[in-house]
Design a protein around this motif. Structure first.
Motif, PDB file in Angstrom:
ATOM      1  N   ASN A  57       7.314  11.751   4.854  1.00  0.00           N
ATOM      2  CA  ASN A  57       5.908  12.097   5.005  1.00  0.00           C
ATOM      3  C   ASN A  57       5.379  12.053   6.430  1.00  0.00           C
ATOM      4  OD1 ASN A  57       5.158  12.477   2.159  1.00  0.00           O
ATOM      5  ND2 ASN A  57       5.849  10.368   1.980  1.00  0.00           N
ATOM      6  N   THR A  58       6.145  11.524   7.336  1.00  0.00           N
ATOM      7  CA  THR A  58       5.701  11.411   8.718  1.00  0.00           C
ATOM      8  C   THR A  58       6.921  11.181   9.611  1.00  0.00           C
ATOM      9  OG1 THR A  58       4.183  10.231  10.204  1.00  0.00           O
ATOM     10  CG2 THR A  58       5.341   8.903   8.605  1.00  0.00           C
ATOM     11  N   SER A  59       6.762  11.392  10.890  1.00  0.00           N
ATOM     12  CA  SER A  59       7.824  11.043  11.830  1.00  0.00           C
ATOM     13  C   SER A  59       7.910   9.528  11.889  1.00  0.00           C
ATOM     14  CB  SER A  59       7.501  11.569  13.226  1.00  0.00           C
ATOM     15  OG  SER A  59       7.396  12.973  13.221  1.00  0.00           O
ATOM     16  N   THR A 103      14.218   2.570   0.154  1.00  0.00           N
ATOM     17  CA  THR A 103      13.352   3.524  -0.535  1.00  0.00           C
ATOM     18  C   THR A 103      12.035   3.693   0.205  1.00  0.00           C
ATOM     19  OG1 THR A 103      14.359   2.966  -2.649  1.00  0.00           O
ATOM     20  CG2 THR A 103      12.215   4.050  -2.723  1.00  0.00           C
ATOM     21  N   PHE A 104      11.432   2.587   0.647  1.00  0.00           N
ATOM     22  CA  PHE A 104      10.184   2.675   1.409  1.00  0.00           C
ATOM     23  C   PHE A 104      10.389   3.461   2.701  1.00  0.00           C
ATOM     24  CE2 PHE A 104       8.367  -0.690  -1.202  1.00  0.00           C
ATOM     25  CZ  PHE A 104       7.034  -0.329  -1.228  1.00  0.00           C
ATOM     26  N   ILE A 105      11.436   3.124   3.425  1.00  0.00           N
ATOM     27  CA  ILE A 105      11.705   3.783   4.702  1.00  0.00           C
ATOM     28  C   ILE A 105      11.947   5.276   4.482  1.00  0.00           C
ATOM     29  CG2 ILE A 105      13.323   3.894   6.643  1.00  0.00           C
ATOM     30  CD1 ILE A 105      11.484   1.380   6.576  1.00  0.00           C
ATOM     31  N   LYS A 106      12.725   5.605   3.483  1.00  0.00           N
ATOM     32  CA  LYS A 106      13.019   7.004   3.176  1.00  0.00           C
ATOM     33  C   LYS A 106      11.742   7.772   2.835  1.00  0.00           C
ATOM     34  CE  LYS A 106      16.264   9.584   0.297  1.00  0.00           C
ATOM     35  NZ  LYS A 106      17.259   9.445  -0.772  1.00  0.00           N
ATOM     36  N   ARG A 109       0.795  -1.231   0.000  1.00  0.00           N
ATOM     37  CA  ARG A 109       0.000   0.000   0.000  1.00  0.00           C
ATOM     38  C   ARG A 109       0.821   1.271   0.000  1.00  0.00           C
ATOM     39  NH1 ARG A 109      -4.303  -0.671   4.530  1.00  0.00           N
ATOM     40  NH2 ARG A 109      -4.886   1.383   3.793  1.00  0.00           N
ATOM     41  N   GLY A 110       2.049   1.224   0.499  1.00  0.00           N
ATOM     42  CA  GLY A 110       2.937   2.378   0.460  1.00  0.00           C
ATOM     43  C   GLY A 110       2.457   3.560   1.272  1.00  0.00           C
ATOM     44  N   SER A 111       2.785   4.744   0.807  1.00  0.00           N
ATOM     45  CA  SER A 111       2.566   5.961   1.591  1.00  0.00           C
ATOM     46  C   SER A 111       1.109   6.390   1.685  1.00  0.00           C
ATOM     47  CB  SER A 111       3.411   7.106   1.038  1.00  0.00           C
ATOM     48  OG  SER A 111       3.073   7.358  -0.296  1.00  0.00           O
ATOM     49  N   GLU A 112       0.201   5.745   0.968  1.00  0.00           N
ATOM     50  CA  GLU A 112      -1.225   6.067   1.128  1.00  0.00           C
ATOM     51  C   GLU A 112      -1.677   5.821   2.557  1.00  0.00           C
ATOM     52  OE1 GLU A 112      -4.052   2.363   0.124  1.00  0.00           O
ATOM     53  OE2 GLU A 112      -2.792   2.939  -1.547  1.00  0.00           O
TER      54      GLU A 112
END
Length: 135
Positions: free
Chosen positions: A78-80, A70-73, A39-42
């Motif tokens: 986008n959030t803490s 890449t996911f972690i970055k 789902r990623g950053s959604e």
């Protein structure tokens, strides 16, 4: 009301985190690591912070380190992002740590979990605080 996203495949620690955040009036959404990858950053749309629980099973993601980096970055942009290591810290996660606002190591006891929650609340309610050395 504040809402935290908890990414974890470790049920006991996830339950402790959910209970701890609920006790202070926050809500949580828990997802598995696989759901995060799908789902990623959604997932971040209504969350004030993300907590990634790193357990021993995550070591196998070392083979996918570039993709996971890449996911972690992206999450950290986008959030803490907070990392909670259930067991011993592994150097394979060094790239993830540099994107985290704070890292908690060896969180195996309930009091460690409560301390991590207290620190996260402190960081989220005091935005002037900067990253501190890992605990």
């Amino acid at each position: 009301m504040s809402k935290a996203l908890i990414i974890s495949d470790e049920l006991n620690l996830t339950s402790q985190l959910n209970t701890g955040f609920r006790n202070i009036g926050w809500t949580t959404e828990g997802i598995s690591l696989l759901a995060m990858l799908k789902r990623g950053s959604e997932l971040l749309l209504d969350k004030c912070c993300t907590i990634l629980v790193v357990d021993t099973d995550l070591v196998w993601f070392g083979g996918l380190s570039e993709e996971m980096d890449t996911f972690i970055k992206n999450f950290a942009r986008n959030t803490s992002l907070y990392l909670i290591f259930k067991g011993e810290y592994e150097p394979i996660f060094d790239n993830w740590v540099k994107h985290a606002r704070k890292v908690f190591k060896a969180a195996v006891h309930p009091q460690d979990t409560q301390r991590a929650i207290a620190d996260i609340i402190l960081f989220e309610t005091n935005p002037r605080l900067v990253q501190t050395p890992t605990a």
